[in-house]
Design a protein around this motif. Structure first.
Motif, PDB file in Angstrom:
ATOM      1  N   GLU A  69       9.553  10.431  -5.839  1.00  0.00           N
ATOM      2  CA  GLU A  69       8.516  11.238  -5.468  1.00  0.00           C
ATOM      3  C   GLU A  69       7.823  10.311  -4.366  1.00  0.00           C
ATOM      4  OE1 GLU A  69       5.541  14.285  -6.385  1.00  0.00           O
ATOM      5  OE2 GLU A  69       7.745  13.876  -6.785  1.00  0.00           O
ATOM      6  N   VAL A  86       1.303   2.806 -10.596  1.00  0.00           N
ATOM      7  CA  VAL A  86       2.057   3.626 -11.458  1.00  0.00           C
ATOM      8  C   VAL A  86       1.652   3.040 -12.871  1.00  0.00           C
ATOM      9  CG1 VAL A  86       4.236   4.169 -12.032  1.00  0.00           C
ATOM     10  CG2 VAL A  86       3.856   3.562  -9.799  1.00  0.00           C
ATOM     11  N   TYR A 127      -2.354   6.703  -4.418  1.00  0.00           N
ATOM     12  CA  TYR A 127      -1.647   7.510  -5.112  1.00  0.00           C
ATOM     13  C   TYR A 127      -1.428   7.157  -6.452  1.00  0.00           C
ATOM     14  CZ  TYR A 127      -0.381   9.477  -0.581  1.00  0.00           C
ATOM     15  OH  TYR A 127      -0.463   9.947   0.632  1.00  0.00           O
ATOM     16  N   LEU A 176       3.700  12.079 -14.740  1.00  0.00           N
ATOM     17  CA  LEU A 176       5.037  11.745 -14.736  1.00  0.00           C
ATOM     18  C   LEU A 176       5.901  12.696 -15.312  1.00  0.00           C
ATOM     19  CD1 LEU A 176       4.970   7.736 -16.047  1.00  0.00           C
ATOM     20  CD2 LEU A 176       5.142   8.760 -13.645  1.00  0.00           C
ATOM     21  N   PHE A 226       0.133   7.648 -10.585  1.00  0.00           N
ATOM     22  CA  PHE A 226       1.248   8.216 -11.187  1.00  0.00           C
ATOM     23  C   PHE A 226       1.037   7.622 -12.744  1.00  0.00           C
ATOM     24  CE2 PHE A 226       2.525   7.422  -6.846  1.00  0.00           C
ATOM     25  CZ  PHE A 226       3.294   8.668  -6.525  1.00  0.00           C
ATOM     26  N   CYS A 277       0.337   2.808  -4.301  1.00  0.00           N
ATOM     27  CA  CYS A 277       0.678   3.688  -5.266  1.00  0.00           C
ATOM     28  C   CYS A 277       0.545   2.674  -6.691  1.00  0.00           C
ATOM     29  CB  CYS A 277       2.057   3.976  -5.168  1.00  0.00           C
ATOM     30  SG  CYS A 277       2.454   5.032  -3.574  1.00  0.00           S
ATOM     31  N   THR A 314      -0.423  12.236  -9.912  1.00  0.00           N
ATOM     32  CA  THR A 314       0.966  12.958 -10.248  1.00  0.00           C
ATOM     33  C   THR A 314       1.350  12.627 -11.540  1.00  0.00           C
ATOM     34  OG1 THR A 314       1.596  13.066  -7.995  1.00  0.00           O
ATOM     35  CG2 THR A 314       3.084  13.586  -9.540  1.00  0.00           C
ATOM     36  N   VAL A 370       9.981   8.407  -9.859  1.00  0.00           N
ATOM     37  CA  VAL A 370       8.882   8.221  -9.349  1.00  0.00           C
ATOM     38  C   VAL A 370       8.977   7.361  -8.094  1.00  0.00           C
ATOM     39  CG1 VAL A 370       6.824   6.696  -9.655  1.00  0.00           C
ATOM     40  CG2 VAL A 370       7.673   7.627 -11.604  1.00  0.00           C
TER      41      VAL A 370
END
Length: 243
Positions: A28, A99, A120, A141, A122, A97, A139, A25
């Motif tokens: 990325e 996650v 972003y 995973l 994830f 980001c 995105t 991750v």
């Protein structure tokens, strides 16, 4: 467009992400800028989060302790949201980001974007659509390259989806057609990079890797309904219809 000098705040929900995935991750995330803040949130007294100790140390991620003081209430989410707003108010970051696969962060993502800051996301395929759409780009995973030791189940196709199935994916084909039309010149040609950006604006989780293709150009060619050629000024151009 993301720049290598963009400062990113990376906030990780340990309850929703396996520590085995975090290295891939972060690789990325490096495409979008420099992760100057990396924090992972959880109740580290829980046995199921034990694996995060080594992962956080290896990748220089700051563990943020948050006890679950009330059963059924996720204090971790609240701590992450409060920290995100504190970081947003500093005005230092070009992007955040997040996650996690948790829909609780939907409003957070929307609020950050209200300040003109990119988000972003994830998460896993199970991530609710509301959170995915609240991000500028989301995105899965599952499509990020994993180390061989990661035994996590992959829910998205590793093999390329064949042409016939791609043409039957009406959502994909419509998004590609509409994005080409919106970005095209008088002759119907559009820069492929611009088309990709429009596709993600329409559908933040749109990623060619979801269908097993490393590049949008490969995906567009395989669908068989579009013409992809080198652009005289560099890069690639695309047009609706086969030449």
């Amino acid at each position: 467009m993301p720049q290598p000098t963009d400062l990113l705040a990376v906030l990780i929900d340990a309850d929703n992400v396996s520590p085995a995935r975090i290295g891939a991750v972060l690789t990325e995330i490096a495409k979008y800028g420099t992760a100057s803040v990396k924090r992972v949130y959880g109740d580290w007294t829980k046995p199921n989060l034990r694996g995060w100790k080594d992962a956080a140390s290896e990748h220089v991620i700051q563990p943020m302790q948050q006890f679950d003081n009330t059963t059924g209430k996720n204090a971790t989410d609240s701590a992450l949201i409060i920290d995100a707003m504190d970081l947003l108010y500093t005005g230092r970051f070009q992007a955040f980001c997040i996650v996690s696969s948790d829909s609780d962060f939907t409003r957070l993502a929307s609020r950050i974007r209200e300040d003109g800051v990119t988000v972003y996301g994830f998460g896993e395929v199970k991530t609710p659509e509301a959170f995915r759409n609240a991000c500028d780009r989301f995105t899965y995973l599952d499509v990020i390259d994993q180390p061989e030791s990661d035994a996590a189940t992959t829910a998205l196709p590793r093999k390329r989806v064949p042409s016939k199935e791609l043409r039957g994916d009406t959502k994909l084909v419509f998004n590609l057609r509409a994005s080409i039309a919106a970005a095209s010149d008088e002759d119907g040609w559009a820069h492929l990079g611009g088309v990709g950006s429009l596709m993600r604006k329409n559908q933040p989780d749109c990623d060619s890797r979801n269908w097993g293709y490393a590049k949008l150009s490969d995906l567009a060619r395989e669908i068989g309904l579009f013409t992809v050629l080198p652009n005289p000024t560099g890069g690639l151009r695309v047009k609706n219809g086969r030449k």
